[in-house]
Design an enzyme around this catalytic site. Structure first.
Site, short mmCIF file in Angstrom:
data_model
loop_
_atom_site.label_atom_id
_atom_site.label_comp_id
_atom_site.label_asym_id
_atom_site.label_seq_id
_atom_site.Cartn_x
_atom_site.Cartn_y
_atom_site.Cartn_z
CB ILE A 1 -4.02 -3.25 1.57
CG1 ILE A 1 -3.66 -2.49 0.28
CG2 ILE A 1 -4.03 -4.74 1.36
CD1 ILE A 1 -2.29 -2.83 -0.30
CB CYS B 1 -2.72 4.94 10.59
SG CYS B 1 -1.94 6.54 10.28
C1 SIN Z 1 -3.07 9.36 8.18
O1 SIN Z 1 -3.93 10.09 8.68
O2 SIN Z 1 -1.87 9.48 8.48
C2 SIN Z 1 -3.44 8.29 7.20
C3 SIN Z 1 -4.41 7.36 7.77
C4 SIN Z 1 -4.12 5.93 7.46
O3 SIN Z 1 -3.21 5.61 6.71
O4 SIN Z 1 -4.82 5.08 8.01
#
Ligand code: SIN
Length: 305
Positions: A193, A132
């Site tokens: 990905i 993330c």
């Molecule tokens: C997020 O909640 O910011 C996105 C999650 C991710 O990209 O894994």
């Protein structure tokens, strides 16, 4: 249309068709139940779950781009206890395998959440989110460093006997190296990905559009990158891959299967048309029929085999 086998096996996770949902684009599944027959999905991959509840990042958290979206959600979620008590039992009624995407701020977090979820019979597999881009600690910071990626995955491996899929970040120089690290750390499979780090600037305000400045780019814009990574990684490791990144139609999904993915996730495509997963699953079956295949497994990796 004659009956073709669409069942795929991914190291202990069996899916009746190769289509699941991109974490964070489909809620827990329940939010989409009026648009998608949840029993017809190969698996439901739920929004990133952390030990404690997270409010997420400041808004704006979404920005549209010419061929996709930037998001900086920041892993907003109610925390694992609420998920287990109130959400999991409801999603489990659909009898579709549930893959829980897990995230943490430390190696210990990853270990603790995986041992909690290990006790849940309704959890079919864990997807380890070390990619993330929108959180300060953990997330992509883990997934772009071979040692911390290894540590997080290995900790999860030690804490669960369920199949674990490492969701890798494309924001690295050598995706094959990171895939090999994940394999060595004990991953049963890979999700390839997550989003590409990007940003947008409001030219009137002369400021970044996203409250968190940068965010993850998803959607058709990233499909060629994702496909290339699946193609490279599937030849280099012995792990099944859930291919994802810009899949919005069945033709995209077939490309990923041909590149070497055993299953595919529809992510941003769910925002375009909420029933994209269903159209993708039907389209794959039709493609197999039209091309004389009796089993989806026959086409996995055909582009390089
Ligand atoms: C997020 O909640 O910011 C996105 C999650 C991710 O990209 O894994």
């Amino acid at each position: 249309m004659s009956k073709v086998n669409t069942t795929v096996h991914l190291s202990g996770l069996t899916m009746k068709n190769p289509v699941t949902t991109g974490s964070g684009t489909f809620g827990s599944g329940l939010e989409m139940k009026d648009y998608v027959d949840l029993t017809k999905l190969g698996a439901i991959t739920v929004k990133g779950t952390t030990l404690e509840a997270r409010p997420g990042n400041i808004s704006p958290r979404i920005a549209e781009t010419p061929a996709g979206i930037l998001n900086s959600i920041g892993l907003e979620n109610p925390g694992v206890d609420v998920f287990i008590k109130y959400i999991l039992p409801q999603v489990a009624k659909y009898e579709t395998p549930i893959i829980v995407n897990i995230a943490g701020s430390s190696v210990e977090d990853y270990g603790e959440i995986s041992s909690i979820l290990d006790l849940e019979e309704n959890v079919a597999a864990l997807e380890i989110n070390i990619s993330c881009p929108n959180v300060k600690n953990g997330g992509m910071a883990f997934g772009t460093n071979p040692q911390t990626a290894y540590d997080a995955i290995h900790q999860v491996r030690k804490n669960t006997s369920k199949p674990i899929f490492a969701k890798l970040s494309p924001n690295v120089t050598d995706i094959v190296e990171m895939a090999k690290v994940a394999e060595k750390a004990g991953a049963d499979g890979l999700s390839l990905i997550n989003t590409l780090l990007g940003m947008a600037i409001d030219i009137k305000k002369k400021r970044p559009v996203l409250g968190n400045v940068m965010g993850g780019l998803s959607g058709p814009a990233i499909k060629p990158v994702a496909l290339r990574m699946v193609y490279q990684v599937s030849q280099a490791v012995n792990l099944p891959i859930i291919g994802q990144g810009g899949i919005v139609c069945w033709e995209d999904a077939v490309e990923f299967l041909l590149a070497g993915a055993t299953a595919v996730s529809v992510g941003t495509g769910n925002f375009l048309e909420p029933d994209t997963t269903m159209k993708v699953a039907e389209g794959i079956e039709q493609y197999l029929n039209d091309n004389g295949y009796s089993d989806v497994n026959e086409i996995i990796g055909l582009a390089w085999r």
